[in-house]
Design an enzyme around this catalytic site. Sequence first.
Site, short mmCIF file in Angstrom:
data_model
loop_
_atom_site.label_atom_id
_atom_site.label_comp_id
_atom_site.label_asym_id
_atom_site.label_seq_id
_atom_site.Cartn_x
_atom_site.Cartn_y
_atom_site.Cartn_z
N ASP A 61 -3.62 7.24 -3.51
CA ASP A 61 -4.94 7.82 -3.77
C ASP A 61 -5.32 8.80 -2.66
O ASP A 61 -4.67 8.85 -1.62
CB ASP A 61 -5.99 6.70 -3.87
CG ASP A 61 -5.92 5.71 -2.71
OD1 ASP A 61 -4.80 5.46 -2.22
OD2 ASP A 61 -6.97 5.20 -2.29
N ASP A 77 0.87 -1.17 0.00
CA ASP A 77 0.00 0.00 0.00
C ASP A 77 0.92 1.23 0.00
O ASP A 77 2.14 1.12 0.16
CB ASP A 77 -0.95 -0.03 1.20
CG ASP A 77 -2.20 0.81 0.96
OD1 ASP A 77 -2.23 1.57 -0.03
OD2 ASP A 77 -3.15 0.72 1.77
N1 GUN Z 1 -6.33 0.94 3.11
C1 GUN Z 1 -7.59 1.01 3.60
N2 GUN Z 1 -8.33 1.88 2.89
C2 GUN Z 1 -7.53 2.37 1.93
C3 GUN Z 1 -7.74 3.30 0.86
O1 GUN Z 1 -8.81 3.87 0.66
N3 GUN Z 1 -6.67 3.55 0.04
C4 GUN Z 1 -5.45 2.93 0.24
N4 GUN Z 1 -4.46 3.20 -0.61
N5 GUN Z 1 -5.26 2.06 1.23
C5 GUN Z 1 -6.27 1.78 2.05
#
Ligand code: GUN
Length: 572
Positions: free
Chosen positions: A122, A87
Site C-alpha cells: 500500500d 508485511d
Molecule cells: N506497518 C505499519 N504501518 C503500516 C502501513 O500503513 N502499511 C503497511 N503495509 N505496513 C505498516
Amino acid sequence: MFEINKRDGLARLGKIKTSHGILETPTLLPVVNPKILTLSMEELAECGAQGIITNSYIIYKNPELKEVAEEKGVHGLVNWSGPIMTDSGTFQSHVYGEIEIKPEEILEFQKKIGVDIGTVLDVFCEPETRFEQAKEELTETQKRIELADKNKGNIFLAAPIQGGRHLDLRTKAAEMASTTNAEIFPIGGVVPMMEKNHFKILAEVIIAAKKGLDSSRPVHLFGCGHPILFALATFLGCDLFDSASYAKFASRDSLMFTWGTRNLDELEELPGEFSAAPGMTVKKLKGLEKKERQKIIAKHNLRVSFAEIRRIKQAIHDGLLWELVETRLRASPALMKVFDVIKNEIEWISQFEPAYRYKTPLKTGVESDIRPIFTSLTNSFDNGNMTHPYFGKIPTYLSETYPFHPGLLQEDLEGWRMEEWGIERVKVILDYQFGNGIGDLFAKGNTELVISRKTKRLRNLLLDGKHIVSLSHRRGLFILQEGGAELLHKHSKMPQFRVVVNPETAEFNKNGKSVFCKFIEDIDSELKIMDECIVVTPDDELVAFGKLVVSPKELELGQQGMAVRVRAGFEN
Ligand code: GUN
C-alpha cells in the site's frame, strides 16, 4: 475464515483459520525480524504468541534470507510452524523514503514463500498529507489492492486502509477495500499518530474505517503494540495487532505496562505485573549485561501485552469492556481525550450495544455517564418507587432485571428488596423488555406462573395453558416461547420484533434451524443484538422465534454467519 463467537459492542472474540493454525482474536502478532532475533520462537510462544508477523521485503532484499525462504518457505526460514503474516515493505517506505520493488513482485514473493497472510504494497499516507494528495495515494492503494485480489492465489490477503487524517477518505477506503475479497483489513498509516500520542485522531481514524468496513472480516491495527491501547482498539472493533515495540522498547530499557511506560532508570521497584524473571529486582536487572537485560525486558513487554489481551477477552465474556476501557483511558491526558471521540460518536457506537450483558454495568467515573446504557434509561420511569444510584427512580419490580439488578451495587440501593413473583411484576418486566402493552397482551386470559419450589424463582408464564415466556433469572428478562411468539406476531405489524427471511430458506427455520445473515431480507432496526425476536417470511408468515445474535447495523455492514439462534420453529 473468520468466525465470530462473542461480542461486546463493536468488540468481538473470533477465530481466524489459516492453513498453519488458528489465531484466536483479539491477539498480537509479535514482529520477528529475521536478521535480529531478540527472542527465540519458543520464547515468543511461551509469552502467548499464536502467530507472528515478519517482513517479506526485508527477506526479499537479503540474498541469503531470500534463498532460504525460497527453498524452505517462510515457516522454515524463521522456524515457526504456526500462522505467519508478512508485511510488504510499505513501512520501510515510510521510514526510509522510496523502496525498490513493484507491488506485483512482492505479492508473488509472499505467495512463493508460503505465507498465511500476505499484505498488499500500500501507499503509506502520512498524517500531514493534504486531502488531494491523500486521495490520489488512496486511488493507487486501491488499484494495488484490486490487482492483488485477482492474483492472490491461496494466501489470505491483507488490504490496508489508508487515508491519513481525512476521515471521509478513511471511510471511502474501507468501502472500496470491502468490495474486494481481501480476508483482512489492516488500518495503516497510524504509527506516526501513536508515536506522537495522538490517540484522539487514532480513535477517530479507527471509527471512520469501521464505518465503511465489511464487519464479517477481521481488522488489524498496523503497528499497535503498546498494551495501553489494546482495550481501546478492541473496543472500537480491531481484532489483530502487531508490533516490534516489545523489542524496540526493550533495546532502550523501556518497560511497558497497561498504565504507561517506564524506563529502567526511573524505576525503584518492579511493579507487580513484572513476571519475566522470577526473583528479579530493579537492582539486579540494572546490573545485567545489556543483551541479557534486553531479552528479559522484551519478554516482560510481551508477557504484559498478552496478559492484557487475556484481560480484554475476559472483559468481553463478562460484558465489562466499557469499564476496562474507561480505566485504561484514564492513564494519560492524551488518552483521556478519547472520551470526547466516544462522546461524539456515541450514536454510532450505540448501534452495536447489546440488549443485555452478563454482568451489571458499573460506573467507574464521571466519563461513564456518556454510555448509552446510562443515558437511555436514567430517570425514564414514571412509576418508579425505589431509588437506584445510577438510574434514578425505578419500579421495585425491576430490581432483579438487567441493568437494574444490583450486582456490586447492592449496598447502595435504597429500599432494594426481592419482590415476590406475581402477575403485576411479570407485566412490568414485559413492558420494560418488549414495550408498553406487551404485559397486558401476555396476561389477557387465564394466567399461571410456574415458580420453582426450591428457589422461589419464576420459571414460566402460561396463558390459557400455553407457554408464553420463561424467565432467565440471571438477567431478569424473559425468553420467548411458542405462545409469546404467536402473540407478538399477531399483535404487531411488520417489521416490529421481526427478522424477515427469504421464503425458500424459511422452511429450514420452521424445522428449528438457525437463521443465517445472508438469508435475511429485512429486520426491525429497533432490535438490539441479544434481543428476543420472531422470524417471518416477506408475507409475514410466522416461521420461528429465537434470539438475535447480530445487530441490525452489523447486518448492514455485511455480517455473515448466524443471525438468529432459533429456539423453535412453527412447522405446518
Ligand atoms: N506497518 C505499519 N504501518 C503500516 C502501513 O500503513 N502499511 C503497511 N503495509 N505496513 C505498516
